[in-house]
Design an enzyme around this catalytic site. Structure first.
Site, PDB file in Angstrom:
ATOM      1  N   ARG A  53      14.188   6.990   0.798  1.00 21.41           N
ATOM      2  CA  ARG A  53      12.801   7.075   1.239  1.00 21.41           C
ATOM      3  C   ARG A  53      12.731   7.665   2.640  1.00 21.41           C
ATOM      4  O   ARG A  53      13.731   7.750   3.350  1.00 21.41           O
ATOM      5  CB  ARG A  53      12.049   5.751   1.129  1.00 21.41           C
ATOM      6  N   GLU A  89       0.160   3.475  -6.281  1.00 30.07           N
ATOM      7  CA  GLU A  89      -0.720   2.332  -6.529  1.00 30.07           C
ATOM      8  C   GLU A  89      -1.975   2.577  -5.697  1.00 30.07           C
ATOM      9  O   GLU A  89      -1.875   2.824  -4.489  1.00 30.07           O
ATOM     10  CB  GLU A  89      -0.038   1.032  -6.096  1.00 30.07           C
ATOM     11  N   LYS A 117       1.923  -0.027   3.864  1.00 29.06           N
ATOM     12  CA  LYS A 117       0.475  -0.030   3.632  1.00 29.06           C
ATOM     13  C   LYS A 117      -0.156  -1.268   4.250  1.00 29.06           C
ATOM     14  O   LYS A 117      -1.276  -1.215   4.739  1.00 29.06           O
ATOM     15  CB  LYS A 117       0.185  -0.008   2.139  1.00 29.06           C
TER      16      LYS A 117
END
Ligand code: ATP
Ligand code: MG
Length: 579
Positions: free
Chosen positions: A277, A40, A287
């Site tokens: 992850r 994104e 983020k």
């Protein structure tokens, strides 16, 4: 022999590679391999993303497939072209090549049409409740949810309202489009998930004001995969619970329900696969938190060398090769865990050990005068970039009567366990140069040593016969007249605690107050070359790495100008990583 080798290779496959090989063997999707990396564009790439990049691009590379780059740009409130550009630059720097670039926003029309189809088939409805009300009705995994009072709205009304939403006639937050699936499903994601929301407050960075409704992740992601022909949609474990919904949406327009939305026919299916992850100690990778650090000036920017971003690691002196080796080492599993930052440091140290030219730098200088070296004369010595590896090149070192040495390498009074300089003491070799013996020193009124005196043996030069004479100690030096001043930025871990995300309270209070120390040092004139324009390779600026002897690995910082050299410490020489 041959068989055994094949078995060994077999065992080293990660579980996703095993799935891919099985699919290939079974002719799934006609043996086509297509992956995508779907960031994104709402922030910079971090090392966690690189784990996904290595997987997505790695699978395509290994199995003759293609990996495309897809920007998942469905939330204009947070996204920007600045991020698109840096993401592309970072992937290129890592050394990966994508097939094509796509944007989820390329599919806004197709997705909208699909939503209309869902409404017409009675599979979607416009809900006028608030986000809170919808959340309250969700139920729990063991209790069914409550149906929205708008769930059974007539199809015509849903169509009319959804079109009004898109025309911008409905205020943001007042209505959403929900899939009509099953409010009692044990998988909470099936309880009438939101497909579309209204965003009128921000223009989209690519489509401007064209759209007033934007698809949610669950409605956009699988469909984008499908439109592109992705075969293996690889993501992280938190999406595992979304997978049934990913499949459900695709079921509505593929197989027996095929309506021509893919050139690959009714049997084509993208399949989602999930791996663990990456989490690393002493840092944060959210983020939102990284953005906060940048915005509040707690770091110097997204590329601050303490940041876990790709551009931060790059500026810190990490190489693409070391980052990729690190990913190979940690591997891919189905179990979440935390990786010791020491392993990352260990990997870059091992990488630079093989490649970084060595140079002398003096961090705490004191002047050394060689009294029997003729004044006014100087000479140029030649030293190997890495001792014992002439194939890696040589550099010139200026030598003269006055040198800078480390203050700690001289003791006025020393016992016989001190092997470095002391008056009347042992012979000491100056790195890649002559053997000297200290004779005395001079001090200022506070008793601080200002000058050390020594004599040298002209017949002891390294590289000559006399150069083979052994000494107990070798010390670093830099010739005074030719020496350069350099600013060194000594970086340490960004956070003082191992897992800042697991602590209570404000994560900003957990920052390591000593994560940056700035010093001015003396360094060999060989680094004068760094004061010129940076070297470009394939349009990308190249980083230059050095080992400052006894100090650590350093990289030339882009703040360097024609008269100011700046070096960042990548890592120290000492490896504390316990295997
Ligand atoms: P957010 O959704 O909060 O904006 P994100 O970290 O999920 O952030 P994306 O840009 O959506 O960011 O991620 C792109 C891809 O990178 C996804 O496939 C995601 O699974 C993967 N990814 C993100 N963080 C990690 C991580 N820490 N380890 C491995 N893969 C990751
Ligand atoms: Mg995400």
């Amino acid at each position: 022999m041959e068989v055994e080798k094949t078995q060994n290779e077999e065992r080293s496959l990660n579980f996703i590679e095993q799935i891919v090989e099985k699919d290939l063997a079974e002719g799934v999707n006609n043996g086509r391999i297509q992956t995508r990396f779907p960031p994104e564009p709402n922030g910079y790439l971090h090392i966690g993303h690189v784990k996904a990049i290595c997987m997505d691009f790695g699978i395509a590379e290994k199995y003759n497939g293609v990996c495309n780059l897809r920007f998942d740009d469905t939330n204009p409130a947070k996204e920007d072209t600045e991020y698109v550009e840096t993401i592309e630059r970072d992937i290129r720097w890592l050394g990966f090549k994508w097939g094509q670039i796509f944007y989820a926003s390329d599919y806004f029309q197709q997705l909208y049409d699909l939503a209309i189809m869902f409404i017409k088939q009675g599979k979607a409805y416009v809900d006028e409740q608030t986000a809170e009300q919808i959340a309250e009705q969700k139920g729990t995994p063991t209790e069914p949810g409550v149906a929205s009072p708008f769930r059974d709205r007539p199809i015509e009304e849903n169509l009319r309202l959804f079109e009004a939403m898109q025309r911008g006639e409905i205020e943001e937050g007042k209505m959403v489009l929900r899939a009509k699936i099953d409010m009692a499903n044990p998988n909470m994601h099936f309880r009438d998930p939101i497909m579309y929301r209204i965003i009128t407050s921000h223009p989209h960075h690519r489509t401007g004001r064209k759209w007033n409704v934007y698809p949610m992740y669950d409605f956009a992601h699988g469909q984008s995969d499908y439109f592109e022909g992705v075969t293996h949609s690889i993501c992280t474990l938190e999406f595992e619970v979304h997978r049934p919904l990913y499949d459900w949406f695709i079921d509505q327009f593929s197989g027996p329900n095929f309506c021509g939305l893919s050139p690959y026919g009714p049997d084509y299916r993208p399949k989602q696969r999930e791996f663990n992850r990456l989490n690393i100690t002493y840092t944060v990778m959210s983020k939102r938190k990284m953005l906060q650090l940048v915005k509040e000036g707690l770091v110097a920017g997204w590329d601050d060398p303490r940041m876990p971003t790709v551009c931060g690691l790059r500026r810190r002196g990490y190489t693409p090769q070391a980052i990729r080796t690190f990913m190979d080492k940690i591997g891919y599993t189905k179990v979440e865990g935390m990786i010791d930052q020491g392993l990352l440091e260990h990997t870059i140290r091992e990488d630079l050990k093989e490649t970084a030219p060595r140079v002398c730098a003096i961090f705490d200088p004191v002047k050394l005068v060689i009294t029997n070296y003729e004044g006014g004369v100087s000479e140029t010595l030649v030293a190997e970039n890495i001792d014992g590896h002439p194939e890696l090149g040589t550099r010139e070192m200026q030598f003269g009567r006055e040198l800078w040495i480390e203050r700690g390498d001289f003791l006025e009074e020393a016992d016989n366990k001190f092997y470095r300089l002391s008056p009347g003491g042992r012979e000491v070799r100056l790195k890649a140069s002559y053997i000297i013996q200290a004779t005395g020193c001079e001090k200022d009124e506070d008793g601080k040593i200002t000058t050390v005196y020594a004599t040298y043996d002209p017949n002891s030069k390294s590289g000559t016969e006399g150069g083979n004479r052994k000494t107990k100690a070798t010390i670093n030096w830099v010739e005074c007249k030719s020496a350069l001043d350099a600013e060194v930025r000594l970086y340490d871990r960004l956070f003082a605690v191992e897992n800042p995300s697991a602590e209570e309270g404000d994560f900003r209070d957990l920052l390591n107050p000593d994560s940056l120390e700035v010093k001015t040092i003396k360094i060999e004139s060989a680094l004068r070359c760094e004061l010129h324009e940076p070297v470009l390779k394939d349009g990308i600026e190249q980083e230059n790495h050095y080992q400052l002897l006894k100090q650590g690995y350093f990289v030339v910082d882009p703040d360097t100008t024609s008269d100011h050299l700046v070096l960042n410490r990548t890592c120290s020489l000492k490896d504390n990583y316990l295997k």
